[in-house]
Design a protein around this motif. Structure first.
Motif, PDB file in Angstrom:
ATOM      1  N   TRP A 177     -12.533  -4.194  -1.293  1.00 25.95           N
ATOM      2  CA  TRP A 177     -11.577  -4.621  -2.318  1.00 25.95           C
ATOM      3  C   TRP A 177     -10.938  -3.416  -3.015  1.00 25.95           C
ATOM      4  N   PHE A 178     -11.768  -2.457  -3.418  1.00 25.66           N
ATOM      5  CA  PHE A 178     -11.233  -1.246  -4.045  1.00 25.66           C
ATOM      6  C   PHE A 178     -10.408  -0.438  -3.053  1.00 25.66           C
ATOM      7  N   GLY A 179     -10.824  -0.447  -1.784  1.00 28.31           N
ATOM      8  CA  GLY A 179     -10.087   0.289  -0.771  1.00 28.31           C
ATOM      9  C   GLY A 179      -8.686  -0.243  -0.539  1.00 28.31           C
ATOM     10  N   ALA A 180      -8.464  -1.509  -0.873  1.00 23.03           N
ATOM     11  CA  ALA A 180      -7.141  -2.115  -0.671  1.00 23.03           C
ATOM     12  C   ALA A 180      -6.141  -1.714  -1.742  1.00 23.03           C
ATOM     13  N   TRP A 181      -6.605  -1.170  -2.841  1.00 24.88           N
ATOM     14  CA  TRP A 181      -5.700  -0.844  -3.948  1.00 24.88           C
ATOM     15  C   TRP A 181      -4.571   0.100  -3.567  1.00 24.88           C
ATOM     16  N   PRO A 182      -4.798   1.162  -2.779  1.00 26.26           N
ATOM     17  CA  PRO A 182      -3.684   2.085  -2.481  1.00 26.26           C
ATOM     18  C   PRO A 182      -2.658   1.522  -1.495  1.00 26.26           C
ATOM     19  N   MET A 183      -2.968   0.420  -0.825  1.00 20.37           N
ATOM     20  CA  MET A 183      -2.080  -0.072   0.232  1.00 20.37           C
ATOM     21  C   MET A 183      -0.658  -0.368  -0.236  1.00 20.37           C
ATOM     22  N   PRO A 184      -0.445  -1.006  -1.395  1.00 17.57           N
ATOM     23  CA  PRO A 184       0.941  -1.327  -1.791  1.00 17.57           C
ATOM     24  C   PRO A 184       1.734  -0.140  -2.334  1.00 17.57           C
ATOM     25  N   LEU A 185       1.063   0.973  -2.608  1.00 24.26           N
ATOM     26  CA  LEU A 185       1.757   2.115  -3.215  1.00 24.26           C
ATOM     27  C   LEU A 185       2.710   2.752  -2.210  1.00 24.26           C
ATOM     28  N   ASP A 186       3.799   3.301  -2.724  1.00 26.34           N
ATOM     29  CA  ASP A 186       4.848   3.828  -1.848  1.00 26.34           C
ATOM     30  C   ASP A 186       4.646   5.306  -1.507  1.00 26.34           C
ATOM     31  N   TRP A 187       3.423   5.670  -1.174  1.00 21.52           N
ATOM     32  CA  TRP A 187       3.136   7.048  -0.791  1.00 21.52           C
ATOM     33  C   TRP A 187       3.496   7.322   0.669  1.00 21.52           C
ATOM     34  N   GLU A 188       3.585   6.245   1.445  1.00 20.80           N
ATOM     35  CA  GLU A 188       3.945   6.319   2.860  1.00 20.80           C
ATOM     36  C   GLU A 188       2.987   7.212   3.655  1.00 20.80           C
ATOM     37  N   ARG A 189       1.703   7.043   3.386  1.00 19.15           N
ATOM     38  CA  ARG A 189       0.672   7.760   4.124  1.00 19.15           C
ATOM     39  C   ARG A 189       0.110   6.852   5.218  1.00 19.15           C
ATOM     40  N   GLN A 190      -0.273   7.467   6.340  1.00 22.77           N
ATOM     41  CA  GLN A 190      -0.777   6.666   7.453  1.00 22.77           C
ATOM     42  C   GLN A 190      -2.080   5.967   7.094  1.00 22.77           C
ATOM     43  N   TRP A 191      -2.905   6.584   6.247  1.00 23.69           N
ATOM     44  CA  TRP A 191      -4.185   5.984   5.902  1.00 23.69           C
ATOM     45  C   TRP A 191      -4.028   4.757   4.991  1.00 23.69           C
ATOM     46  N   GLN A 192      -2.808   4.506   4.494  1.00 25.87           N
ATOM     47  CA  GLN A 192      -2.562   3.312   3.692  1.00 25.87           C
ATOM     48  C   GLN A 192      -2.329   2.071   4.553  1.00 25.87           C
ATOM     49  N   ASP A 193      -2.159   2.247   5.855  1.00 29.65           N
ATOM     50  CA  ASP A 193      -1.908   1.112   6.732  1.00 29.65           C
ATOM     51  C   ASP A 193      -3.153   0.229   6.837  1.00 29.65           C
TER      52      ASP A 193
END
Length: 230
Positions: A177-193
């Motif tokens: 759940w905590f790991g999902a927090w960065p996903m919507p951010l617009d950092w455009e990093r591959q690890w956010q996929d």
């Protein structure tokens, strides 16, 4: 038969809902070692990781972890007199896909992608989550609704076995759940996929849960020794 009973007591201790501290450490250290070796094999022999190839890496994780967790947790089955070891193994094998279906459904409800391109990622992530949460409970408690409610609905562990199942399971879920927090951010990093950061969060949470549960196992073990001495 006598030898089998002695082996069971050396693992579980004399309390019906407990295991020895050394057995708890062996179980969790085997799980951690399995994850570490799998990650190393993926990097060295297949040149993949969760960022570059999440589907294949997740497949390696759950394929390697499945026999480790199912075989070890089946030794801790709640009713060894009525449930054979291989029946507990069967419960774990059945619990794996059922748990994956539940995790897939929950993931999709919380926003996991379900397109053709992401379906394999979602399913394999769900299988890994099932190993961390559903499989240990299925191996130990089977279909006992009372025990499932105590572990997951109420989070009220009552002994060492409960702690070594409940804490890592909840920690893996919280980590995801905590790991999902960065996903919507617009950092455009591959690890956010999807499901990279969620998987890393789940594994990190699982590790933390293992350490905490071992602490509880040690404290409960020492407490019981003091009670015996008194």
């Amino acid at each position: 038969m006598e030898k089998k009973t002695d082996t069971n007591q050396s693992i579980r201790g004399r309390h019906p809902n407990s295991v020895t501290v050394s057995a708890s450490f062996l179980l969790h250290s085997s799980s951690v070692l399995g994850l570490a070796i799998t990650y190393w094999v993926a990097q060295i022999f297949f040149s993949i990781n969760l960022i570059s190839n999440p589907t294949q890496t997740l497949i390696l994780f759950w394929v390697v972890q499945s026999p480790i967790l199912i075989l070890l947790y089946s030794l801790l089955r709640q009713d060894p007199q009525q449930c054979s070891y291989w029946k507990a193994v069967g419960r774990g094998m059945i619990g794996l896909p059922i748990g994956a279906l539940i995790m897939t459904f929950c993931g999709v409800m919380l926003g996991a992608p379900i397109g053709i391109q992401d379906l394999g990622k979602t399913i394999n992530w769900a299988l890994l989550m099932s190993l961390f949460t559903v499989v240990p409970t299925a191996c130990v408690f089977g279909s006992s609704s009372k025990d499932w409610q105590r572990i997951f609905a109420h989070a009220e562990p009552g002994g060492v076995i409960d702690y070594i199942i409940c804490i890592p399971s909840h920690a893996a879920l919280l980590g995801a759940w905590f790991g999902a927090w960065p996903m919507p951010l617009d950092w455009e990093r591959q690890w956010q996929d999807w499901p990279v950061c969620v998987s890393y969060g789940a594994v990190a949470g699982y590790f933390i849960g293992i350490v905490v549960s071992l602490g509880f196992a040690l404290v409960l073990g020492e407490t019981r020794e003091l009670v015996k001495e008194e």
